[in-house]
Design a protein around this motif. Sequence first.
Motif, PDB file in Angstrom:
ATOM      1  N   SER A  26       7.371 -47.614 -23.259  1.00  0.00           N
ATOM      2  CA  SER A  26       5.981 -47.968 -22.987  1.00  0.00           C
ATOM      3  C   SER A  26       5.094 -47.662 -24.189  1.00  0.00           C
ATOM      4  O   SER A  26       4.191 -48.446 -24.522  1.00  0.00           O
ATOM      5  N   LEU A  27       5.360 -46.524 -24.869  1.00  0.00           N
ATOM      6  CA  LEU A  27       4.605 -46.181 -26.071  1.00  0.00           C
ATOM      7  C   LEU A  27       4.860 -47.192 -27.184  1.00  0.00           C
ATOM      8  O   LEU A  27       3.932 -47.592 -27.908  1.00  0.00           O
ATOM      9  N   CYS A  28       6.109 -47.635 -27.320  1.00  0.00           N
ATOM     10  CA  CYS A  28       6.449 -48.652 -28.331  1.00  0.00           C
ATOM     11  C   CYS A  28       5.684 -49.956 -28.063  1.00  0.00           C
ATOM     12  O   CYS A  28       5.179 -50.603 -28.991  1.00  0.00           O
ATOM     13  N   ARG A  29       5.570 -50.331 -26.797  1.00  0.00           N
ATOM     14  CA  ARG A  29       4.841 -51.557 -26.457  1.00  0.00           C
ATOM     15  C   ARG A  29       3.356 -51.419 -26.776  1.00  0.00           C
ATOM     16  O   ARG A  29       2.714 -52.384 -27.210  1.00  0.00           O
ATOM     17  N   THR A  30       2.815 -50.227 -26.546  1.00  0.00           N
ATOM     18  CA  THR A  30       1.401 -50.001 -26.866  1.00  0.00           C
ATOM     19  C   THR A  30       1.142 -50.169 -28.360  1.00  0.00           C
ATOM     20  O   THR A  30       0.170 -50.815 -28.776  1.00  0.00           O
ATOM     21  N   ILE A  31       2.029 -49.613 -29.172  1.00  0.00           N
ATOM     22  CA  ILE A  31       1.886 -49.747 -30.632  1.00  0.00           C
ATOM     23  C   ILE A  31       2.051 -51.200 -31.047  1.00  0.00           C
ATOM     24  O   ILE A  31       1.314 -51.715 -31.896  1.00  0.00           O
ATOM     25  N   ASN A  32       3.008 -51.885 -30.443  1.00  0.00           N
ATOM     26  CA  ASN A  32       3.242 -53.289 -30.768  1.00  0.00           C
ATOM     27  C   ASN A  32       2.024 -54.148 -30.415  1.00  0.00           C
ATOM     28  O   ASN A  32       1.634 -55.045 -31.175  1.00  0.00           O
ATOM     29  N   ARG A  33       1.378 -53.847 -29.278  1.00  0.00           N
ATOM     30  CA  ARG A  33       0.190 -54.621 -28.888  1.00  0.00           C
ATOM     31  C   ARG A  33      -0.993 -54.342 -29.808  1.00  0.00           C
ATOM     32  O   ARG A  33      -1.826 -55.229 -30.038  1.00  0.00           O
ATOM     33  N   ALA A  46      -9.806 -50.546 -26.548  1.00  0.00           N
ATOM     34  CA  ALA A  46      -9.852 -49.533 -25.485  1.00  0.00           C
ATOM     35  C   ALA A  46      -8.473 -48.920 -25.266  1.00  0.00           C
ATOM     36  O   ALA A  46      -8.335 -47.692 -25.124  1.00  0.00           O
ATOM     37  N   GLU A  47      -7.438 -49.756 -25.242  1.00  0.00           N
ATOM     38  CA  GLU A  47      -6.083 -49.233 -25.048  1.00  0.00           C
ATOM     39  C   GLU A  47      -5.653 -48.383 -26.240  1.00  0.00           C
ATOM     40  O   GLU A  47      -5.010 -47.336 -26.069  1.00  0.00           O
ATOM     41  N   CYS A  48      -6.013 -48.823 -27.451  1.00  0.00           N
ATOM     42  CA  CYS A  48      -5.640 -48.074 -28.653  1.00  0.00           C
ATOM     43  C   CYS A  48      -6.329 -46.697 -28.677  1.00  0.00           C
ATOM     44  O   CYS A  48      -5.698 -45.679 -29.007  1.00  0.00           O
ATOM     45  N   ILE A  49      -7.615 -46.635 -28.293  1.00  0.00           N
ATOM     46  CA  ILE A  49      -8.336 -45.355 -28.273  1.00  0.00           C
ATOM     47  C   ILE A  49      -7.748 -44.442 -27.200  1.00  0.00           C
ATOM     48  O   ILE A  49      -7.608 -43.223 -27.408  1.00  0.00           O
ATOM     49  N   ALA A  50      -7.392 -45.024 -26.038  1.00  0.00           N
ATOM     50  CA  ALA A  50      -6.766 -44.221 -24.985  1.00  0.00           C
ATOM     51  C   ALA A  50      -5.455 -43.622 -25.458  1.00  0.00           C
ATOM     52  O   ALA A  50      -5.150 -42.442 -25.189  1.00  0.00           O
ATOM     53  N   TRP A  51      -4.676 -44.399 -26.205  1.00  0.00           N
ATOM     54  CA  TRP A  51      -3.406 -43.890 -26.738  1.00  0.00           C
ATOM     55  C   TRP A  51      -3.640 -42.770 -27.735  1.00  0.00           C
ATOM     56  O   TRP A  51      -2.943 -41.747 -27.734  1.00  0.00           O
ATOM     57  N   LEU A  52      -4.652 -42.908 -28.612  1.00  0.00           N
ATOM     58  CA  LEU A  52      -4.962 -41.856 -29.589  1.00  0.00           C
ATOM     59  C   LEU A  52      -5.459 -40.585 -28.903  1.00  0.00           C
ATOM     60  O   LEU A  52      -5.152 -39.475 -29.347  1.00  0.00           O
ATOM     61  N   CYS A  53      -6.226 -40.751 -27.813  1.00  0.00           N
ATOM     62  CA  CYS A  53      -6.675 -39.573 -27.063  1.00  0.00           C
ATOM     63  C   CYS A  53      -5.496 -38.840 -26.429  1.00  0.00           C
ATOM     64  O   CYS A  53      -5.448 -37.599 -26.415  1.00  0.00           O
ATOM     65  N   PHE A  89      -8.168 -36.929 -31.276  1.00  0.00           N
ATOM     66  CA  PHE A  89      -9.584 -36.585 -31.234  1.00  0.00           C
ATOM     67  C   PHE A  89      -9.838 -35.192 -30.643  1.00  0.00           C
ATOM     68  O   PHE A  89     -10.970 -34.858 -30.292  1.00  0.00           O
ATOM     69  N   GLY A  90      -8.796 -34.407 -30.496  1.00  0.00           N
ATOM     70  CA  GLY A  90      -8.941 -33.075 -29.928  1.00  0.00           C
ATOM     71  C   GLY A  90      -8.173 -32.934 -28.635  1.00  0.00           C
ATOM     72  O   GLY A  90      -7.896 -33.922 -27.939  1.00  0.00           O
ATOM     73  N   SER A  97     -10.493 -36.539 -23.087  1.00  0.00           N
ATOM     74  CA  SER A  97      -9.812 -37.258 -22.004  1.00  0.00           C
ATOM     75  C   SER A  97      -9.668 -38.735 -22.355  1.00  0.00           C
ATOM     76  O   SER A  97     -10.592 -39.364 -22.895  1.00  0.00           O
ATOM     77  N   SER A  98      -8.511 -39.282 -22.004  1.00  0.00           N
ATOM     78  CA  SER A  98      -8.264 -40.712 -22.240  1.00  0.00           C
ATOM     79  C   SER A  98      -8.575 -41.562 -21.020  1.00  0.00           C
ATOM     80  O   SER A  98      -8.484 -42.793 -21.072  1.00  0.00           O
ATOM     81  N   ARG A  99      -8.966 -40.916 -19.916  1.00  0.00           N
ATOM     82  CA  ARG A  99      -9.162 -41.627 -18.653  1.00  0.00           C
ATOM     83  C   ARG A  99     -10.200 -42.745 -18.735  1.00  0.00           C
ATOM     84  O   ARG A  99      -9.943 -43.869 -18.275  1.00  0.00           O
ATOM     85  N   PRO A 100     -11.412 -42.527 -19.304  1.00  0.00           N
ATOM     86  CA  PRO A 100     -12.399 -43.625 -19.341  1.00  0.00           C
ATOM     87  C   PRO A 100     -11.911 -44.853 -20.100  1.00  0.00           C
ATOM     88  O   PRO A 100     -12.096 -46.001 -19.645  1.00  0.00           O
ATOM     89  N   PHE A 101     -11.272 -44.632 -21.249  1.00  0.00           N
ATOM     90  CA  PHE A 101     -10.785 -45.756 -22.056  1.00  0.00           C
ATOM     91  C   PHE A 101      -9.602 -46.458 -21.371  1.00  0.00           C
ATOM     92  O   PHE A 101      -9.491 -47.686 -21.423  1.00  0.00           O
ATOM     93  N   ARG A 102      -8.738 -45.668 -20.723  1.00  0.00           N
ATOM     94  CA  ARG A 102      -7.611 -46.259 -19.999  1.00  0.00           C
ATOM     95  C   ARG A 102      -8.126 -47.105 -18.848  1.00  0.00           C
ATOM     96  O   ARG A 102      -7.588 -48.200 -18.570  1.00  0.00           O
ATOM     97  N   LEU A 103      -9.180 -46.623 -18.151  1.00  0.00           N
ATOM     98  CA  LEU A 103      -9.738 -47.365 -17.027  1.00  0.00           C
ATOM     99  C   LEU A 103     -10.363 -48.681 -17.510  1.00  0.00           C
ATOM    100  O   LEU A 103     -10.202 -49.731 -16.877  1.00  0.00           O
TER     101      LEU A 103
END
Length: 575
Positions: free
Chosen positions: A396-403, A447-454, A459-460, A464-470
């Motif tokens: 799933s992480l590989c797919r996120t990077i690919n997208r 949004a998905e990329c920022i959620a993955w970085l969170c 960013f610390g 939380s990655s929840r808002p960006f994931r939502l």
Amino acid sequence: MMDDQILSVNVLRGINLRVPSGYSAASFETYVIIEFPYPPETPQTARTRYGIGSTIAEYSDSLHKFHIKRTDGKFKRLMSRKELKLSIFYRVGFLRSDRQLGIASIKLAPLEQTSTIHETIDIFENDHKKKAEGKLEVKIRIKEALGSIKSSEVSLQRWLVIDHFEENSNNPKLSTSKSPSTAPSINAISRLIPTSDALGLLAINLANNLNNNKDNDDDHAVVDSSTTESNNNNRPNNQQSVGYQSIKVLKYEADLLEQQIEQLEDHLTKEQIDQLRIKHQTLVKQSDDIVASLRHGGKQVIQEHVRSLEQLMEHYNKESDEYRQRNEIKKADMFLHKKDLVAQEIETFTTNQLELNSSRNTLLCLSQYSVCLTAGCLSEKNKWRENLMNLYARISLCRTINRSLDYFACLSRIRKYGLGQNDSLSSHINRLLTLVGNLCDFVYYPAECIAWLCEANVFGINRSSRPFRLVSLICWLSNIVISIIKNTIQLIKYKKLLKAERNKDGNSKEIRSPMVPLSEMYKCMLTLLNNFCFFLLCIHWLAIPKFLWSGKLPVFMVGLCGTLATICNIVKMAL
């Protein structure tokens, strides 16, 4: 002109076919497999396209060529003893093998005395010929009868009458004495502008003048071709005024012109056939020249070609609307088919990084959900379940990077579409849905990329990655709903086209529309099934308490929906 070493078989139609129980006569789909018994070691075979219906099942574009060797003694013996075998099969259903409906055969011995066999033969249940199950109309042709003297042997002598004919054709007295019902002279043909419109119209006039009682299958093959698309050369929207050419359309016209040459060969003189052959070579040369210029012209030439194709597609759309308003449905369908060919060519040249990454993403997606499905089949106490779920998370992480690599290609596509001002071919609803979908894509990727970085604590730790994931899931859900609406509208449109096609008079001699929407209907249905599966998963991953089935799907169901959706994608790509 037909080759001396070619035998052509044209399966025209099935008549009063037997319909197995459980199948509708109106939607019954059949095709024919042709088996030519030469050479005896490896007989040549061919297959027709699907024909729909049982009373009259038309097999469009079913002209097939088989190689022969007239000087071979074994070939002559086979032709006198053997038969051409025709096996009729019908489509059972999705992902199920087709079944045999019956067998027919036609004797080849008459080709010793004639160059054409045109018969309606009985279809039997099996090789033992116990019971007739309908009829099949077949036409077989060779250049010259096997028992006749070849034209190459006769043409060694000089025929002065040909020269005399050419000289007299320039004499105005002789030309005025001709009856108006006779065919045009060779001199008149040579003065014609070599366009597909002129030569196609000439071919029809020559055929009608020479033989008004010609077979209907020869007749409508000419009328349906692209060369009759503009019978009135004074029209302002004539294709020649557009000045653009499509590689796919040129090849389509060349193929149809070649069929005309074969069908009119017995009704025209050699000089007239040569004029048609020259036009065929011109179309092929134009197509080859465009391909060569695109290969050596670079990116700028390709972009100019794509812009010209977009204008040509708009021209075809206007022509189709005009003919439809005049109730000339056949010509309107032909222009729609040409418009589809141009759209396919544009899609070929505008292939972007998003499409190049689609096959890689599909492979990762299939691997991810297959692992999840396998893990869901295991009990929670099984140690392999945890290992498989870890692998599922890594894929799933590989797919996120690919997208994330697709974002710039997505921006390029959105910028090119803009507000849809250049998309004059789509309806207002379709254009609005596309704009909303582009907006969702514009927000989804970052949004998905920022959620993955969170989640990676870039960013610390406390970020939380929840808002960006939502936000990314809501954008994805919106795109799924838009896709469901667009494909449902398209499916309804294709069903109406297919229904109108099936409601045509069964005794009509017209060729079926070149736009048979069955394959497109299957693609729409597969896309809808894919969207439905991902819709279930998206609601589940929203993880909003007490909202439908959010966060309640078991691991097995997640793997099953994802795997089924990916398989739908793969099958759709294969169609």
